[in-house]
Design a protein around this motif. Structure first.
Motif, PDB file in Angstrom:
ATOM      1  N   TYR A 101       4.091   7.290  34.699  1.00 15.50           N
ATOM      2  CA  TYR A 101       4.152   6.622  36.003  1.00 15.50           C
ATOM      3  C   TYR A 101       3.145   7.287  36.944  1.00 15.50           C
ATOM      4  N   PRO A 102       2.262   6.491  37.589  1.00 21.08           N
ATOM      5  CA  PRO A 102       1.296   7.062  38.531  1.00 21.08           C
ATOM      6  C   PRO A 102       1.970   7.445  39.842  1.00 21.08           C
ATOM      7  N   GLN A 103       1.454   8.486  40.483  1.00 21.78           N
ATOM      8  CA  GLN A 103       2.070   9.017  41.694  1.00 21.78           C
ATOM      9  C   GLN A 103       1.030   9.385  42.767  1.00 21.78           C
ATOM     10  N   GLY A 104       0.369  10.516  42.589  1.00 23.24           N
ATOM     11  CA  GLY A 104      -0.483  11.072  43.635  1.00 23.24           C
ATOM     12  C   GLY A 104      -1.879  10.483  43.658  1.00 23.24           C
ATOM     13  N   THR A 105      -2.499  10.520  44.843  1.00 26.76           N
ATOM     14  CA  THR A 105      -3.851  10.000  45.036  1.00 26.76           C
ATOM     15  C   THR A 105      -4.667  10.992  45.859  1.00 26.76           C
ATOM     16  N   THR A 106      -5.874  11.284  45.401  1.00 26.98           N
ATOM     17  CA  THR A 106      -6.837  12.053  46.184  1.00 26.98           C
ATOM     18  C   THR A 106      -8.233  11.617  45.765  1.00 26.98           C
ATOM     19  N   THR A 107      -9.241  11.948  46.560  1.00 27.85           N
ATOM     20  CA  THR A 107     -10.602  11.487  46.281  1.00 27.85           C
ATOM     21  C   THR A 107     -11.604  12.614  46.522  1.00 27.85           C
ATOM     22  N   SER A 108     -12.837  12.360  46.116  1.00 27.01           N
ATOM     23  CA  SER A 108     -13.899  13.343  46.359  1.00 27.01           C
ATOM     24  C   SER A 108     -14.219  13.488  47.840  1.00 27.01           C
ATOM     25  N   SER A 109     -13.711  12.598  48.690  1.00 25.47           N
ATOM     26  CA  SER A 109     -13.836  12.782  50.138  1.00 25.47           C
ATOM     27  C   SER A 109     -12.910  13.889  50.625  1.00 25.47           C
ATOM     28  N   ASP A 110     -11.848  14.162  49.875  1.00 30.98           N
ATOM     29  CA  ASP A 110     -11.028  15.335  50.161  1.00 30.98           C
ATOM     30  C   ASP A 110     -11.730  16.595  49.679  1.00 30.98           C
ATOM     31  N   ALA A 111     -12.334  16.515  48.503  1.00 27.41           N
ATOM     32  CA  ALA A 111     -12.988  17.694  47.921  1.00 27.41           C
ATOM     33  C   ALA A 111     -14.094  18.217  48.834  1.00 27.41           C
ATOM     34  N   TYR A 112     -14.966  17.320  49.280  1.00 27.74           N
ATOM     35  CA  TYR A 112     -16.071  17.693  50.167  1.00 27.74           C
ATOM     36  C   TYR A 112     -16.264  16.610  51.222  1.00 27.74           C
ATOM     37  N   THR A 304      10.127   7.432  52.108  1.00 26.94           N
ATOM     38  CA  THR A 304       8.710   7.727  52.343  1.00 26.94           C
ATOM     39  C   THR A 304       8.100   8.285  51.064  1.00 26.94           C
ATOM     40  N   GLN A 305       6.964   7.713  50.669  1.00 26.21           N
ATOM     41  CA  GLN A 305       6.292   8.094  49.435  1.00 26.21           C
ATOM     42  C   GLN A 305       4.987   8.839  49.677  1.00 26.21           C
ATOM     43  N   GLY A 306       4.434   8.713  50.882  1.00 28.58           N
ATOM     44  CA  GLY A 306       3.178   9.374  51.172  1.00 28.58           C
ATOM     45  C   GLY A 306       2.934   9.449  52.664  1.00 28.58           C
ATOM     46  N   THR A 344       5.707   2.834  64.356  1.00 27.35           N
ATOM     47  CA  THR A 344       5.505   1.382  64.368  1.00 27.35           C
ATOM     48  C   THR A 344       5.483   0.863  62.937  1.00 27.35           C
ATOM     49  N   GLU A 345       6.249  -0.176  62.670  1.00 28.52           N
ATOM     50  CA  GLU A 345       6.331  -0.732  61.325  1.00 28.52           C
ATOM     51  C   GLU A 345       5.286  -1.825  61.125  1.00 28.52           C
ATOM     52  N   HIS A 346       4.592  -1.757  59.983  1.00 24.92           N
ATOM     53  CA  HIS A 346       3.678  -2.810  59.536  1.00 24.92           C
ATOM     54  C   HIS A 346       4.251  -3.310  58.204  1.00 24.92           C
ATOM     55  N   ALA A 347       5.093  -4.321  58.299  1.00 23.90           N
ATOM     56  CA  ALA A 347       5.876  -4.755  57.141  1.00 23.90           C
ATOM     57  C   ALA A 347       5.007  -5.454  56.099  1.00 23.90           C
ATOM     58  N   ASP A 348       5.294  -5.172  54.832  1.00 25.91           N
ATOM     59  CA  ASP A 348       4.732  -5.917  53.697  1.00 25.91           C
ATOM     60  C   ASP A 348       3.218  -5.833  53.587  1.00 25.91           C
ATOM     61  N   VAL A 349       2.593  -4.786  54.111  1.00 24.95           N
ATOM     62  CA  VAL A 349       1.135  -4.669  53.991  1.00 24.95           C
ATOM     63  C   VAL A 349       0.738  -3.857  52.757  1.00 24.95           C
ATOM     64  N   LEU A 350       1.716  -3.227  52.091  1.00 28.03           N
ATOM     65  CA  LEU A 350       1.455  -2.464  50.879  1.00 28.03           C
ATOM     66  C   LEU A 350       2.016  -3.192  49.664  1.00 28.03           C
ATOM     67  N   TRP A 351       1.411  -2.934  48.508  1.00 29.38           N
ATOM     68  CA  TRP A 351       1.902  -3.504  47.258  1.00 29.38           C
ATOM     69  C   TRP A 351       3.241  -2.855  46.921  1.00 29.38           C
ATOM     70  N   SER A 352       4.003  -3.490  46.029  1.00 33.12           N
ATOM     71  CA  SER A 352       5.294  -2.932  45.636  1.00 33.12           C
ATOM     72  C   SER A 352       5.093  -1.567  44.974  1.00 33.12           C
ATOM     73  N   GLY A 353       6.044  -0.687  45.227  1.00 29.42           N
ATOM     74  CA  GLY A 353       5.985   0.655  44.647  1.00 29.42           C
ATOM     75  C   GLY A 353       4.869   1.527  45.166  1.00 29.42           C
ATOM     76  N   PRO A 354       4.574   1.522  46.480  1.00 29.95           N
ATOM     77  CA  PRO A 354       3.475   2.359  46.980  1.00 29.95           C
ATOM     78  C   PRO A 354       3.805   3.841  46.845  1.00 29.95           C
ATOM     79  N   GLU A 355       2.801   4.630  46.588  1.00 26.94           N
ATOM     80  CA  GLU A 355       3.001   6.062  46.390  1.00 26.94           C
ATOM     81  C   GLU A 355       2.206   6.870  47.422  1.00 26.94           C
ATOM     82  N   ASP A 356       1.633   7.960  46.981  1.00 30.35           N
ATOM     83  CA  ASP A 356       0.920   8.919  47.820  1.00 30.35           C
ATOM     84  C   ASP A 356      -0.238   8.262  48.583  1.00 30.35           C
ATOM     85  N   LEU A 357      -0.550   8.774  49.775  1.00 26.23           N
ATOM     86  CA  LEU A 357      -1.659   8.275  50.589  1.00 26.23           C
ATOM     87  C   LEU A 357      -2.785   9.296  50.641  1.00 26.23           C
ATOM     88  N   SER A 358      -4.022   8.801  50.749  1.00 30.23           N
ATOM     89  CA  SER A 358      -5.188   9.660  50.943  1.00 30.23           C
ATOM     90  C   SER A 358      -6.183   8.946  51.843  1.00 30.23           C
TER      91      SER A 358
END
Length: 386
Positions: A101-112, A304-306, A344-358
């Protein structure tokens, strides 16, 4: 397998009563002094030195040049500015697998800050072994998908923990890996009950293809048929906090990172902020290797997932929260500290099962992935739209 899938889906629906609660209560600021990370950042360095002598070291660029799976595009809603998914073909299916199951998200914009690592635009996604209990000898732990944005292809790399001995070895990393963060050459991975683990990207090893794990004899190393492994170099431990997800904030001075708690009821949905040192690539230490939180609050948001944050033009911290709603669309919440009492709630703007944010400043993008089998997009929203 069909019975297992039914049980998993039924379990999700049992959470619906909690998941559909929408909190309309003020965020509570908390005393951050109660949370400290106690670090051993180079705990495994001596064993890693031995593994360096025993195994060929490869770069992140080499992993990207040897991707073996494709990331096809994903046809998402209009608010997705980018979206793709995983390989699905005869004999291989990361879209539908129940094992991972996929969970965490990070990118090379975090790295540098320039958004590149070794000249490459990269997204990393963590997956955990979903079927086997962590107490099981066969639990395969955690793998990281190294996604090459230029070719839209990926390779899965197994996370391992070094073992000392006459011949050095390693075993799998049996944790949930709900959130990850990339900073320089370090990959930080949350360990739900203990704290944060660190993996050093300067020591990716190529191993032999085979069913075993670690040193299997005669100088041969295997990793459950994965070609590459990434060893843990150290960790930071803490009590009294559930480390469910994490993210980097490069818009603060100095850079900071967030860790947060998942709670289906919202009673303990705390988020804490720590400073991170751009020279050592480690949390800022107040004394020895102790790193104290500098901010903490309870959002009271359910499931909360992320979380991610950026600094606004008027020097306020704006937070983004991804919240799951069983098998329905995910909700995004935003909160500006010092300007709003409630998110502030922004309902239904994410796909089902959203996880970590980056967050990526390149394109002002919020990246997130979906975990549910059969519907697993990796996608970006424009942060400024919310």
């Amino acid at each position: 397998m069909q019975k297992l899938l039914f049980a998993l889906l039924a379990g999700c629906y049992l959470l619906t009563a909690h998941d559909q609660q929408v909190n309309a209560v003020p965020v509570e600021e908390l005393d951050p002094s109660s949370l400290k990370l106690e670090g051993k950042p180079g705990y495994y360095n001596d064993i890693i030195t031995k593994l360096d002598d025993a195994l060929p070291i490869v770069s992140v660029a080499t992993v990207l040049n040897n991707t073996n799976h494709q990331n096809p595009s994903f046809d998402g809603p209009d608010n997705f500015v980018e979206a793709f998914t995983w390989e699905k073909r005869d004999g291989y299916n990361d879209v539908g697998t129940l094992l991972w199951y996929p969970q965490g998200t990070t990118t090379s914009s975090d790295a540098y800050d320039n958004g590149l690592y070794e000249g490459n635009d990269i997204i990393l996604i963590s997956w955990y072994d979903h079927l086997r209990p962590t107490s099981s000898a066969g639990n395969k732990g955690v793998r990281i998908s190294f996604i090459n944005k230029s070719t839209m292809s990926y390779r899965n790399v197994l996370l391992v923990v070094p073992d000392d001995g006459e011949t050095p070895s390693f075993h799998t990393t049996k944790i949930h890996a709900g959130g990850i963060m990339w900073y320089g050459y370090n990959l930080f991975v949350v360990d739900t009950k203990k704290g944060i683990r660190i993996f050093d990207l300067r020591h990716i090893y190529e191993v032999s293809i085979g069913d075993g794990i670690g040193h299997v004899g005669a100088g041969r190393f295997e990793a459950y048929n994965y070609r590459y492994v990434l060893p843990q170099s150290g960790h930071y431990l803490a009590d009294g906090f559930r480390f469910s997800f994490m993210s980097l904030d490069r818009t603060t001075t100095p850079d900071t990172f967030l860790v947060g708690e998942y709670d289906s009821t919202g009673a303990s949905s705390r988020v804490a902020r720590f400073q991170i040192d751009s020279e050592t690539r480690l949390p800022v230490h107040s004394s020895g290797t102790t790193s104290p939180a500098i901010e903490m609050f309870n959002s009271f948001l359910t499931s909360t997932q992320g979380v991610a944050s950026i600094t606004t033009p008027n020097n306020r911290s704006k937070y983004y929260f991804s919240c799951s709603r069983a098998l329905g669309s995910g909700h995004l919440f935003t909160w500006v500290a010092g300007e709003q009492d409630e998110p502030t709630e922004h309902a239904d703007v994410l796909w089902s099962g959203p996880e970590d944010l980056s967050y990526r400043k390149q394109g002002d993008q919020l990246w997130v992935n979906g975990e549910h089998p059969g519907n697993r997009p990796v996608y970006a929203l424009k942060a400024g739209d919310y």
